[in-house]
Design a protein around this motif. Structure first.
Motif, PDB file in Angstrom:
ATOM      1  N   THR A   1       0.837  -1.202   0.000  1.00  0.00           N
ATOM      2  CA  THR A   1       0.000   0.000   0.000  1.00  0.00           C
ATOM      3  C   THR A   1       0.870   1.250   0.000  1.00  0.00           C
ATOM      4  OG1 THR A   1      -0.115  -0.157   2.411  1.00  0.00           O
ATOM      5  CG2 THR A   1      -1.921  -1.132   1.155  1.00  0.00           C
ATOM      6  N   GLY A   2       1.765   1.343  -0.998  1.00  0.00           N
ATOM      7  CA  GLY A   2       2.573   2.539  -1.151  1.00  0.00           C
ATOM      8  C   GLY A   2       3.584   2.783  -0.073  1.00  0.00           C
ATOM      9  N   PRO A   3       4.483   1.836   0.175  1.00  0.00           N
ATOM     10  CA  PRO A   3       5.508   2.073   1.195  1.00  0.00           C
ATOM     11  C   PRO A   3       6.409   3.226   0.784  1.00  0.00           C
ATOM     12  CG  PRO A   3       6.038   0.138  -0.104  1.00  0.00           C
ATOM     13  CD  PRO A   3       4.656   0.536  -0.485  1.00  0.00           C
ATOM     14  N   THR A   4       6.806   4.002   1.750  1.00  0.00           N
ATOM     15  CA  THR A   4       7.671   5.131   1.433  1.00  0.00           C
ATOM     16  C   THR A   4       9.047   4.628   1.019  1.00  0.00           C
ATOM     17  OG1 THR A   4       8.539   5.348   3.676  1.00  0.00           O
ATOM     18  CG2 THR A   4       6.478   6.508   3.177  1.00  0.00           C
ATOM     19  N   LEU A   5       9.724   5.425   0.230  1.00  0.00           N
ATOM     20  CA  LEU A   5      11.049   5.044  -0.243  1.00  0.00           C
ATOM     21  C   LEU A   5      12.002   4.864   0.931  1.00  0.00           C
ATOM     22  CD1 LEU A   5      13.093   4.609  -2.530  1.00  0.00           C
ATOM     23  CD2 LEU A   5      13.447   7.095  -2.575  1.00  0.00           C
ATOM     24  N   TYR A   6      11.895   5.725   1.924  1.00  0.00           N
ATOM     25  CA  TYR A   6      12.780   5.648   3.081  1.00  0.00           C
ATOM     26  C   TYR A   6      12.568   4.342   3.847  1.00  0.00           C
ATOM     27  CZ  TYR A   6      15.145   7.110   7.397  1.00  0.00           C
ATOM     28  OH  TYR A   6      15.979   7.185   8.486  1.00  0.00           O
ATOM     29  N   GLY A   7      11.305   3.985   4.046  1.00  0.00           N
ATOM     30  CA  GLY A   7      11.013   2.739   4.738  1.00  0.00           C
ATOM     31  C   GLY A   7      11.500   1.529   3.965  1.00  0.00           C
ATOM     32  N   ALA A   8      11.333   1.548   2.639  1.00  0.00           N
ATOM     33  CA  ALA A   8      11.778   0.430   1.816  1.00  0.00           C
ATOM     34  C   ALA A   8      13.298   0.291   1.850  1.00  0.00           C
ATOM     35  CB  ALA A   8      11.303   0.622   0.374  1.00  0.00           C
ATOM     36  N   VAL A   9      13.991   1.428   1.830  1.00  0.00           N
ATOM     37  CA  VAL A   9      15.459   1.388   1.887  1.00  0.00           C
ATOM     38  C   VAL A   9      15.919   0.826   3.224  1.00  0.00           C
ATOM     39  CG1 VAL A   9      17.532   2.827   1.981  1.00  0.00           C
ATOM     40  CG2 VAL A   9      15.827   3.228   0.208  1.00  0.00           C
TER      41      VAL A   9
END
Length: 358
Positions: free
Chosen positions: A147-155
């Motif tokens: 559901t649209g994880p933020t780029l920062y969280g994914a990194v």
């Protein structure tokens, strides 16, 4: 059940216990700082492992950690026990539980890549197919539940998975040692400095009830999981273990849907079928060919049996140490011994005894 099937079962149990931990932690991330939460998780791990060791006692069948192992143990504690959990807890505050669980599939990719490229492990065609099926299942799940994880969280999750990929490959080298001792030293070595630093830095700690929950989650999702995972790594090697452990994100995503009531994609069952198919392929794998073992001296747990003696461990013992093998029961123990050169064919995985060329 043969040793490889035991390794598969232990790997699955390790994946289930760890897979459930991520969505549970995600519901409590607002209760404290990433450093204090990570410290409490490994504190719970240490408590459970201490209890297990007190109940089971020190096994004379296992090889204790040696001085030459301390460098690897320190590295996996720093990377897998401190850096990776802090990254994970930080990311869980930014992502939904289902999204975070699915992104944990990156751990399998990093573990497998390092094992094959650096560790010179081997995957058969069935093993590769199993890996593709399980990872394809994860991709399908991701298409339906992220559901649209933020780029920062994914990194941050990617960094955590890279840390655990390195951890898994180091742990595989240490899996010939006593698994409870290795897991306990890692847990204590991670929990104590994180909790001390968190306290000195004035980091926010959870309430007593939330602290107890983190200790329980850490005890099962980290302590029990690390112990089972070391046993699986011993029998399967890091590459095959990573394929089995790739089911952990599926467990976490399913828990998020069923228990936490997150949105369920219509393709969840299809993805689950792919993952089950991949595991079934590994269960049916029978990798056997002629290969040569060079002479080697080392120390690890091994068996002497009067009925079906392992040719790798048909060595003599001083002072009649193995007289008990004249009975019907096998004798398990650990000591420094020599593996004589031998050429033969039998089913095997990429464990410490089978890192040969194909």
């Amino acid at each position: 059940m043969n040793r490889q099937h035991q390794g598969l079962l232990r790997g699955l149990l390790a994946a289930v216990t760890f897979g459930l931990s991520a969505p549970l932690i995600s519901t409590l991330t607002a209760s404290g700082s990433p450093l204090s939460i990570a410290g409490l998780l490994y504190g719970g791990s240490a408590l459970v492992l201490l209890a297990a060791r007190s109940v089971l006692g020190k096994s004379n069948q296992e090889s204790s950690v040696k001085r030459q192992d301390l460098g690897m143990l320190a590295m996996l504690t720093l990377i897998g026990g401190i850096a990776a959990p802090i990254c994970l807890v930080s990311s869980l505050a930014l992502l939904s539980a289902g999204s975070a669980s699915l992104l944990l599939n990156l751990e399998a990719i990093f573990t497998m890549g390092i094992a094959i490229v650096v560790g010179r492990e081997h995957l058969s065609s069935k093993g590769i197919t199993a890996a593709v099926l399980i990872l394809a299942g994860a991709v399908i799940i991701g298409g339906g539940t992220t559901t649209g994880p933020t780029l920062y969280g994914a990194v941050l999750i990617a960094l955590a998975c890279l840390g655990w990929g390195i951890d898994n490959n180091i742990s595989q080298r240490l899996s010939i040692r006593d698994p409870i001792q290795v897991a306990l030293l890692k847990s204590v070595g991670a929990a104590v400095p994180m909790l001390i630093v968190a306290g000195m830095a004035g980091a926010r700690f959870p309430t007593p009830i939330e602290t107890a929950l983190f200790l329980v989650i850490g005890g099962i999702g980290y302590g029990l999981s690390i112990w089972l995972d070391l046993l699986a790594l011993r029998e399967l090697g890091a590459a095959r273990e990573s394929v089995i452990f790739a089911t952990a994100p599926f467990v976490g995503a399913g828990f998020s849907v069923v228990v936490l009531k997150e949105t369920m994609g219509s393709n969840l069952l299809a993805a689950g079928a792919l993952m089950v198919g991949g595991i079934a392929l590994l269960l049916l794998e029978d990798h056997a060919h002629w290969h040569r073992h060079s002479e080697e001296w080392h120390e690890h747990k091994h068996c002497h049996s009067p009925i079906d003696q392992d040719p790798h461990h048909a060595h003599e013992h001083p002072n009649g140490e193995t007289d008990d093998t004249k009975q019907d029961q096998p004798l398990w123990h650990s000591h420094t011994h020599k593996h004589e050169p031998i050429t033969h064919a039998h089913p095997h995985a990429s464990d410490d005894h089978h890192r040969h060329q194909h």
